[in-house]
Scaffold this active site. Structure first.
Site, short mmCIF file in Angstrom:
data_model
loop_
_atom_site.label_atom_id
_atom_site.label_comp_id
_atom_site.label_asym_id
_atom_site.label_seq_id
_atom_site.Cartn_x
_atom_site.Cartn_y
_atom_site.Cartn_z
N LYS A 1 52.48 51.16 27.14
CA LYS A 1 51.69 51.25 28.36
C LYS A 1 51.22 52.69 28.50
CE LYS A 1 50.37 48.74 31.94
NZ LYS A 1 50.06 47.31 32.06
N ASP B 1 44.19 47.91 32.99
CA ASP B 1 45.19 47.60 34.03
C ASP B 1 44.54 48.07 35.33
OD1 ASP B 1 48.18 46.76 34.43
OD2 ASP B 1 48.04 48.58 35.59
P1 NDP Z 1 42.63 45.98 39.78
O1 NDP Z 1 42.49 47.46 39.77
O2 NDP Z 1 41.54 45.15 39.27
O3 NDP Z 1 42.99 45.47 41.25
C1 NDP Z 1 44.11 45.94 41.94
C2 NDP Z 1 44.03 45.41 43.37
O4 NDP Z 1 45.23 45.75 44.04
C3 NDP Z 1 42.89 46.03 44.16
O5 NDP Z 1 42.44 45.09 45.10
C4 NDP Z 1 43.56 47.22 44.85
O6 NDP Z 1 42.96 47.59 46.08
C5 NDP Z 1 44.94 46.66 45.12
N1 NDP Z 1 45.94 47.74 45.07
C6 NDP Z 1 46.21 48.58 44.04
N2 NDP Z 1 47.19 49.44 44.38
C7 NDP Z 1 47.54 49.13 45.65
C8 NDP Z 1 48.48 49.64 46.57
N3 NDP Z 1 49.29 50.66 46.23
N4 NDP Z 1 48.55 49.06 47.81
C9 NDP Z 1 47.74 48.03 48.16
N5 NDP Z 1 46.82 47.49 47.33
C10 NDP Z 1 46.73 48.03 46.10
O7 NDP Z 1 44.01 45.69 38.98
P2 NDP Z 1 44.48 44.35 38.27
O8 NDP Z 1 44.06 43.20 39.07
O9 NDP Z 1 44.12 44.45 36.84
O10 NDP Z 1 46.06 44.52 38.33
C11 NDP Z 1 46.84 44.09 39.44
C12 NDP Z 1 48.29 43.95 39.04
O11 NDP Z 1 48.40 43.01 37.97
C13 NDP Z 1 48.98 45.23 38.52
O12 NDP Z 1 50.34 45.18 38.86
C14 NDP Z 1 48.83 45.09 37.02
O13 NDP Z 1 49.79 45.84 36.32
C15 NDP Z 1 49.05 43.59 36.85
N6 NDP Z 1 48.55 43.01 35.63
C16 NDP Z 1 47.23 43.12 35.27
C17 NDP Z 1 46.77 42.53 34.12
C18 NDP Z 1 45.33 42.52 33.75
O14 NDP Z 1 45.00 41.83 32.78
N7 NDP Z 1 44.45 43.19 34.46
C19 NDP Z 1 47.71 41.85 33.20
C20 NDP Z 1 49.06 41.70 33.72
C21 NDP Z 1 49.44 42.31 34.86
P3 NDP Z 1 41.54 48.39 46.11
O15 NDP Z 1 40.52 47.36 45.78
O16 NDP Z 1 41.45 48.88 47.51
O17 NDP Z 1 41.66 49.47 45.10
#
Ligand code: NDP
Length: 460
Positions: free
Chosen positions: A136, A176
């Site tokens: 990672k 991510d």
């Molecule tokens: P994105 O950046 O696309 O989206 C993240 C979302 O979560 C956004 O809506 C963001 O808000 C919100 N967010 C992020 N940090 C915080 C926080 N501290 N408090 C509140 N809201 C928060 O990320 P992903 O969808 O790719 O990833 C989301 C999760 O899934 C993570 O834990 C990641 O590790 C996990 N994951 C992702 C994979 C992937 O293929 N993308 C695969 C497996 C796991 P805002 O829009 O305001 O920034």
């Protein structure tokens, strides 16, 4: 394979000693310790019960990364000022294949967070049954409020160092939080300039530059396929009419919502870092498409949805766990469901919790859900669809061929089904209940442990 429900005193002491030892070696890394402790509770007694694993000290080895690279990223903002960030790549283990795991760009990124994510990736990647090691990376860079040109310059500067450590047989990063296909495009463009054509060294690319169809959707879709398997196995019917609350409004959350909607579920909430939206009628395709477009603009708050749809309510600075539901899908970030949230969810009727994000539920909340008979699918199993399709992207790049959406979707469904099957096999308790957390931990561990033992035998 039935698993003992309670641990003996000796086992409990051994686990505590193991966790203490890890804490001594890795102080000040709370997220990493949390992830290790959660796995150790299930896996360490199992390791001690298998002589080859015990002798090989597999878990001790897996908690120490093969190597960690920490580097300076220097770039220029639009005003011409020099900015400095810190980049990371944690290469955890390549026993099963090249190091594999995403890159996170977020101001909260530090060594503890990247190490916890890399550690989780060991078990997740193993569960996919594909040849994928674990790693990672990321940076404490905040994409919010940055111009496109600034993001591009940051990605280029980041790759200036990262490229020394990756390659299709060495380490294959992906996206991510904060790293979507646009950022991957900039990162790959720089890699191309530095090293020439090597599409297999990064996944999450858009299809035009060698990415896999359905990679974008894979984590969210895979999550829903996993939930369907859980419901089917427990005789709880289908997703039709089930009330779902989702946190996040990024890649994972939006595609999970899209697939669940297609299956007839009612999507009641989404959230972002500014708060959550609640739609008592349930989001439909049109509203979801609007939200997808809105959130594709960096830094836009979900609050804006309410100016267009009057029935949707926005709750500033809050998380959606107070809304009555059948299924909760945390898809934003780590530790977003506390014990209080778990109590609320159970009181409101939640029967299934499936983690789209990595480690979104604190350990006390997981225990509480399990006590109350809620089915809990850990992220390492339920969100493995993303890395699985990344694995398929590597296969396609190696073959210089591409598969159709239907082909990938079929593989994805099959992989999620196999992951569920492994959770059942290793997570069956003496009383017949399924502990998915334990099942995923032990199944993921077992494949890596077998490989390590075999290779040590070869090495004499
Ligand atoms: P994105 O950046 O696309 O989206 C993240 C979302 O979560 C956004 O809506 C963001 O808000 C919100 N967010 C992020 N940090 C915080 C926080 N501290 N408090 C509140 N809201 C928060 O990320 P992903 O969808 O790719 O990833 C989301 C999760 O899934 C993570 O834990 C990641 O590790 C996990 N994951 C992702 C994979 C992937 O293929 N993308 C695969 C497996 C796991 P805002 O829009 O305001 O920034």
């Amino acid at each position: 394979m039935a698993v003992m429900t309670s641990l003996s005193e000796r086992e409990q002491r051994a686990i505590m000693e193991f966790i203490e030892e890890v804490r001594r070696v890795h102080p000040h890394e709370p997220e990493f310790l949390q992830a290790v402790a959660e796995v150790a509770r299930d896996v360490y007694p199992y390791e001690l019960s298998v002589p080859e694993y015990r002798e090989a000290r597999i878990l001790h080895r897996l908690t120490e990364a093969d190597r960690i690279v920490i580097f300076r990223v220097t770039w220029r903002d639009d005003q011409g000022r020099i900015r400095v960030n810190r980049g990371y790549r944690v290469q955890m283990t390549n026993v099963l294949g090249p190091y594999k795991g995403g890159l996170r760009f977020h101001p909260s990124v530090n060594l503890s967070i990247i190490k916890f994510l890399a550690f989780e990736q060991i078990f997740k990647n193993s569960l996919t049954t594909l040849p994928l090691g674990a790693g990672k990376g990321g940076a404490d860079f905040d994409p919010r409020g940055k111009s496109d040109a600034e993001i591009r310059r940051f990605c280029q500067a980041f790759m200036m160092e990262l490229h020394k450590h990756i390659g299709r047989y060495i380490d294959v990063p992906a996206g991510d939080i904060g790293v979507g296909s646009k950022e991957i495009g900039y990162l790959y463009g720089m890699l191309l300039q530095l090293r020439g054509y090597e599409p297999g060294a990064l996944t999450g690319k858009s299809p035009e530059i060698g990415g896999s169809l359905l990679r974008l959707e894979a984590t969210g879709y895979g999550l829903i396929y996993f939930v369907e398997e859980m419901l089917r196995y427990h005789g709880e019917g289908t997703l039709e009419g089930k009330r779902i609350v989702i946190s996040g409004a990024g890649n994972v959350a939006l595609y999970a919502a899209e697939k669940a909607l297609e299956k007839g579920a009612r999507i009641l909430t989404l959230s972002d870092s500014t708060g959550f939206i609640y739609d008592p009628d349930g989001l439909d395709e049109e509203k979801l498409a609007y939200i997808q477009k809105l959130k594709s603009r960096r830094g836009v708050s979900l609050r804006e949805v309410c100016t267009r749809y009057r029935t949707i309510q926005f709750y500033s600075g809050k998380r959606p766990w107070s809304v009555p539901c059948d299924i909760a899908l945390p898809c934003a970030t780590q530790n977003e469901i506390t014990l209080d949230d778990a109590r609320l969810l159970v009181d409101q009727g939640c029967r299934v919790l499936a983690e789209g994000a990595n480690m979104p539920t604190v350990p006390e909340a997981i225990e509480y859900f399990q006590e109350k008979g809620v089915l809990v699918a850990p992220g390492k199993a339920a969100n493995a669809g993303g890395v699985a399709v990344s694995g398929l992207e590597m296969t396609q790049n190696a073959m210089r061929w591409w598969w159709s959406r239907q082909d990938i979707d079929r593989h994805l469904q099959e992989i999620m089904r196999r992951i569920h099957e492994q959770c059942i096999k290793y997570g069956q308790m003496e009383d017949g209940r399924i502990n998915y957390v334990r099942g995923a931990n032990i199944a993921g561990y077992d494949r890596v442990a077998r490989a390590m033992v075999q290779m040590d035998l070869v090495l004499g």
